[in-house]
Structure formats: structure tokens, C-alpha cells
Design a protein around this motif. Structure first.
Motif, short mmCIF file in Angstrom:
data_model
loop_
_atom_site.label_atom_id
_atom_site.label_comp_id
_atom_site.label_asym_id
_atom_site.label_seq_id
_atom_site.Cartn_x
_atom_site.Cartn_y
_atom_site.Cartn_z
N VAL A 304 0.86 -1.18 0.00
CA VAL A 304 0.00 0.00 0.00
C VAL A 304 0.89 1.24 0.00
O VAL A 304 1.35 1.70 1.04
CB VAL A 304 -0.95 0.01 1.22
N ARG A 305 1.17 1.76 -1.21
CA ARG A 305 1.96 2.99 -1.32
C ARG A 305 1.02 4.19 -1.19
O ARG A 305 -0.06 4.21 -1.76
CB ARG A 305 2.69 3.03 -2.66
N SER A 306 1.45 5.19 -0.44
CA SER A 306 0.59 6.34 -0.17
C SER A 306 1.35 7.64 -0.39
O SER A 306 2.57 7.65 -0.53
CB SER A 306 0.06 6.28 1.27
N ARG A 307 0.58 8.72 -0.39
CA ARG A 307 1.17 10.05 -0.42
C ARG A 307 0.42 10.93 0.58
O ARG A 307 -0.74 10.66 0.93
CB ARG A 307 1.11 10.66 -1.81
N LEU A 308 1.09 11.97 1.05
CA LEU A 308 0.54 12.86 2.07
C LEU A 308 0.09 14.16 1.42
O LEU A 308 0.80 14.74 0.60
CB LEU A 308 1.60 13.15 3.15
N GLU A 309 -1.11 14.61 1.81
CA GLU A 309 -1.64 15.88 1.33
C GLU A 309 -1.92 16.76 2.55
O GLU A 309 -2.61 16.33 3.49
CB GLU A 309 -2.92 15.66 0.53
N LEU A 310 -1.40 17.99 2.53
CA LEU A 310 -1.47 18.88 3.70
C LEU A 310 -2.19 20.16 3.30
O LEU A 310 -1.85 20.79 2.29
CB LEU A 310 -0.06 19.18 4.21
N TYR A 311 -3.19 20.56 4.11
CA TYR A 311 -3.96 21.77 3.84
C TYR A 311 -4.22 22.50 5.17
O TYR A 311 -4.41 21.86 6.21
CB TYR A 311 -5.32 21.45 3.21
N PRO A 312 -4.27 23.85 5.15
CA PRO A 312 -4.68 24.60 6.35
C PRO A 312 -6.14 24.31 6.67
O PRO A 312 -6.98 24.25 5.77
CB PRO A 312 -4.46 26.06 5.94
N ASN A 313 -6.44 24.13 7.95
CA ASN A 313 -7.82 23.86 8.37
C ASN A 313 -8.46 25.18 8.76
O ASN A 313 -8.40 25.62 9.91
CB ASN A 313 -7.85 22.87 9.54
N GLU A 314 -9.10 25.86 7.81
CA GLU A 314 -9.69 27.17 8.03
C GLU A 314 -11.21 27.07 8.13
O GLU A 314 -11.82 26.15 7.58
CB GLU A 314 -9.31 28.10 6.87
N LEU A 315 -11.82 28.05 8.80
CA LEU A 315 -13.27 28.12 8.90
C LEU A 315 -13.82 28.64 7.57
O LEU A 315 -13.51 29.75 7.15
CB LEU A 315 -13.69 29.03 10.05
N ILE A 316 -14.66 27.83 6.92
CA ILE A 316 -15.20 28.21 5.62
C ILE A 316 -16.60 28.82 5.76
O ILE A 316 -16.89 29.88 5.21
CB ILE A 316 -15.25 27.00 4.68
N PHE A 317 -17.48 28.16 6.53
CA PHE A 317 -18.85 28.64 6.73
C PHE A 317 -19.17 28.61 8.22
O PHE A 317 -18.87 27.64 8.91
CB PHE A 317 -19.88 27.77 5.99
N SER A 318 -19.80 29.71 8.70
CA SER A 318 -20.28 29.74 10.08
C SER A 318 -21.63 29.04 10.17
O SER A 318 -22.33 28.85 9.16
CB SER A 318 -20.42 31.19 10.55
#
Length: 413
Positions: A304-318
Motif C-alpha cells: 500500500v503505497r501512499s502520499r501525504l496531502e497537507l492543507y490549512p484547516n480554516e473556517l469556511i462557513f459559520s
């Protein structure tokens, strides 16, 4: 009106004939006439009876003469009843056929939507397989070129070996040195032959990999999310590494539960990529969304070869924030299901544009449970004419998602 005219005619005709009969009877009574050898009193009674029968016969005959409805009632009632029974049977058949046609139409709409979704998924999978095939073909060509270069070098070395043997015969004084060189060249030749054999084996493995991708049992598609979680930034690398290890264990457990893998199944992460992700999270002051996804199409039994994806966890909708609103009108070309599908598709596009992470395979950012979907469709079907759909966020929604909605249906003019 025709019935009133018939009644008036019957009254007038009956009165006239009765009047004539009365006069005729009175006249016969006064003159004491006799018919068929009867006594005058009996003759008067016969005239009265005949007059009454004549009234009835003329009334019926006149009504039959001037009214189609009367003719139908007297002579065509059985035929009319048969026609009505046949018409009712045809009406029942038509109603049943209409219900069947509506059922088939709804089933066809459902099959059409499912077919469209399957076509989109298959197109995406086909593009990924084509890209992977192109990469493997390119690698195969490079290996073939390398193999050809090594074969050419091997031939050159063989030629050099032959030349050295010729020089050995001519130069006896350098026999020992040349023999040593010859042995070294032979060793190099064996090494090159070994390298050539290894390259041929790698070439065969790549060819088998291409065949497996084309014909094998693909359990995971390239880009499919194995696990996802929030990693807090601004901490030590060891703490971040521990969180990533836990997320990788969760991905491994998901694969085992999903496909029934072995207990020693593990998700393989490229270490340089892992170190880069840890450094990025260390420098971040906020939370980060980390996704572990399949690096390529996975055939059952492969690592099982994988890759890492990184994103900022921002507030999109209140919570309660309006996301999208639009006015629609139901028609035969746009039934309620298609209107709701178009509305949800537009919301999905806006949410992705705002920054919510979508599923790489389906492109969706959320989902609606069956009860909520049924209630919205019921509300749409209950309104008439134009109506407005308004979607608001049910909860606070961050980049990781999913987006959960509250949908309101409002009547418009």
C-alpha cells in the motif's frame, strides 16, 4: 329544453285527442250508435278505450319521430349499455397503462442518473489508468534503451577481450599483466551480464505490473483517501510524528476492515515526504488537515503505497450562514429531482471554490441523509408555480468538511 318541449307536445296532443274522443263518444252516445253488434253503452266504452290507446300511441310515435334520445332510450338501450361497459373497460386499461408508464418513467430516470454517475467514475478511472500506462510505457522505453546500451558495452568489452588475447600472443613479456587484465575484464563482463539480467527481470516485473493494472483486481484507486485527520501545528516534530503514525495506523486498519487484509498490512509512506510534512506543520501556527491517500491504483496483494496531502484547516462557513439561494419553477422538463440535483451541484461547486476539500474520486464535499432529501422533495412538490431554495450551513464547517446543509423551500408569486 328538448324534454320540456316534448312534455308540452304530449300535453297538447293528449288534450286534443281526449277532446276529440270525448266529443265522439258523446255524439255516439246521443245517437245511440252501435259497433260490431254491441250495445250503444258498450260501443261508447270501446270508443273511449280506443281513444286512450290512440293518445298513448301518437304521443310515443311523435316523441320517437322528433327526438333521437327517445329513439335511443326505446330501441338502443342494450347497445348503449354495451358501449358504456366497453368504454369503462378501456378507461380502466388506459389508467393501468398510465400508472405502469409513470412507474417505468421513474425507474428510467433513476437508471439514467445512476448510469451518468457510473460513466463519470469510469471516465475518471480511465484517465488515471491511461496516465499510469503512459508513465509505465515511458519507463519501459528507458529500460529498453538502457538494456541496449549495456548490450553494446558488453559487445565492446568482448571485442576488447579478443584484442587483448591477440596482444597476449604477440607480447609474451606482458603475459602476466595481460592475463590479470583479462581476468578483470571477464569479471566486469560477468557483472555487466548480471546487471543485464537484473534489468531484464525489472523489465518483466514492469510488464507484469502493466498487465495487472489492466486486468487485475484493483482494490484502491489513485487518489482515494485512506485516512484524514487534524494535526495541531507549532509543536515538536516528535509529537507531530506520533500523530501522523496514529493516522497511518488508522489508514491501515481501514484497509484491513474494508478488504479483509492481513494483520501485518501497513501503509508505506515516502520518508522524505514525511519529513517535509513534519517540518511544515512545525512552522504552522494553526491546525492542518492531513490526508493519507493512495499514490496509485492498488492491485490486491501489492504494498500500500501512499502520499501525504497537507492543507490549512480554516473556517469556511459559520453556523447558519447562507451558502446559496435561487428561484426555480417545476415543469415537465425539470422535475423536482432534477431541480434539487442542480441546486446541490451548484452548492458543491461553491463550497469547493471557497476551500472545502472534496473527495478526489467523487468530487463531493458533503452528503444528505435519505430522510432530509425526502422532506425537501416533498416540500418542493407541495408548492405551485415559482419557489425559492435557500441553503444554509447546519454547523460550523472547516476545510476538512463535510458540509452539512439546512434547505428551506419558499413559495414565490
Amino acid at each position: 329544453m328538448e324534454g320540456i318541449y316534448l312534455i308540452l307536445v304530449m300535453i297538447v296532443t293528449g288534450g286534443a285527442i281526449a277532446f276529440i274522443g270525448d266529443k265522439l263518444g258523446t255524439k255516439i252516445g246521443k245517437k245511440r250508435l252501435s259497433m260490431f253488434g254491441l250495445r250503444p253503452r258498450h260501443t261508447s266504452m270501446v270508443v273511449t278505450v280506443l281513444t286512450g290507446g290512440l293518445i298513448t300511441a301518437l304521443s310515443i310515435g311523435f316523441m320517437v319521430l322528433i327526438s333521437q334520445n327517445v329513439r335511443t332510450a326505446l330501441f338502443g338501450m342494450d347497445e348503449l349499455r354495451q358501449t358504456m361497459d366497453l368504454t369503462m373497460a378501456e378507461l380502466d386499461d388506459a389508467t393501468e397503462n398510465l400508472f405502469k408508464a409513470q412507474t417505468e418513467f421513474e425507474r428510467a430516470n433513476t437508471n439514467l442518473r445512476e448510469s451518468k454517475e457510473e460513466i463519470l467514475a469510469l471516465k475518471s478511472e480511465q484517465e488515471e489508468l491511461r496516465a499510469e500506462s503512459d508513465r509505465l510505457k515511458e519507463g519501459n522505453l528507458q529500460l529498453e534503451q538502457t538494456n541496449a546500451d549495456l548490450a553494446a558495452q558488453n559487445e565492446n568489452l568482448i571485442g576488447s577481450n579478443a584484442a587483448l588475447e591477440a596482444d597476449n600472443k604477440k607480447l609474451g613479456e606482458f603475459n602476466i599483466t595481460l592475463t590479470a587484465d583479462n581476468e578483470k575484464l571477464s569479471s566486469d563482463n560477468e557483472k555487466l551480464s548480471s546487471d543485464n539480467t537484473e534489468l531484464e527481470e525489472r523489465n518483466n516485473r514492469l510488464r507484469e505490473g502493466i498487465i495487472a493494472i489492466r486486468e487485475g483486481d484493483i482494490t484502491l484507486r489513485a487518489g482515494e483517501i485512506l485516512a484524514s485527520g487534524i494535526i495541531k501545528g507549532g509543536r515538536s516534530g516528535e509529537e507531530i510524528s506520533n500523530d501522523i503514525d496514529s493516522l497511518a495506523e488508522r489508514a491501515t486498519q481501514n484497509i484491513i476492515e474494508r478488504f479483509g487484509g492481513e494483520e501485518d498490512t501497513a501503509v508505506w509512506i515516502y520518508q522524505p515526504e514525511l519529513h517535509q510534512v513534519i517540518e511544515t506543520i512545525e512552522k504552522s501556527s494553526g491546525d492542518m488537515v492531513l490526508r493519507i491517500s493512495a499514490a496509485g491504483n492498488l492491485v490486491r496483494g501489492e504494498p500500500v503505497r501512499s502520499r501525504l496531502e497537507l492543507y490549512p484547516n480554516e473556517l469556511i462557513f459559520s453556523k447558519g450562514e447562507q451558502i446559496f439561494s435561487k428561484t426555480y419553477e417545476i415543469s415537465s422538463q425539470s422535475p423536482s429531482e432534477m431541480v434539487l440535483q442542480e441546486f446541490l451541484t451548484e452548492i458543491n461547486r461553491l463550497a469547493v471554490q471557497k476551500g472545502i476539500l472534496s473527495d478526489p474520486l467523487t468530487g463531493s464535499v458533503g452528503r444528505m441523509d435519505g430522510e432530509q432529501l425526502y422532506n425537501v422533495l416533498e416540500s418542493i412538490n407541495a408548492v405551485k408555480g415559482k419557489f425559492q431554495l435557500t441553503a444554509t450551513a447546519r454547523d460550523e464547517t472547516f476545510s476538512q468538511g463535510p458540509l452539512r446543509l439546512n434547505i428551506k423551500v419558499s413559495q414565490r408569486g
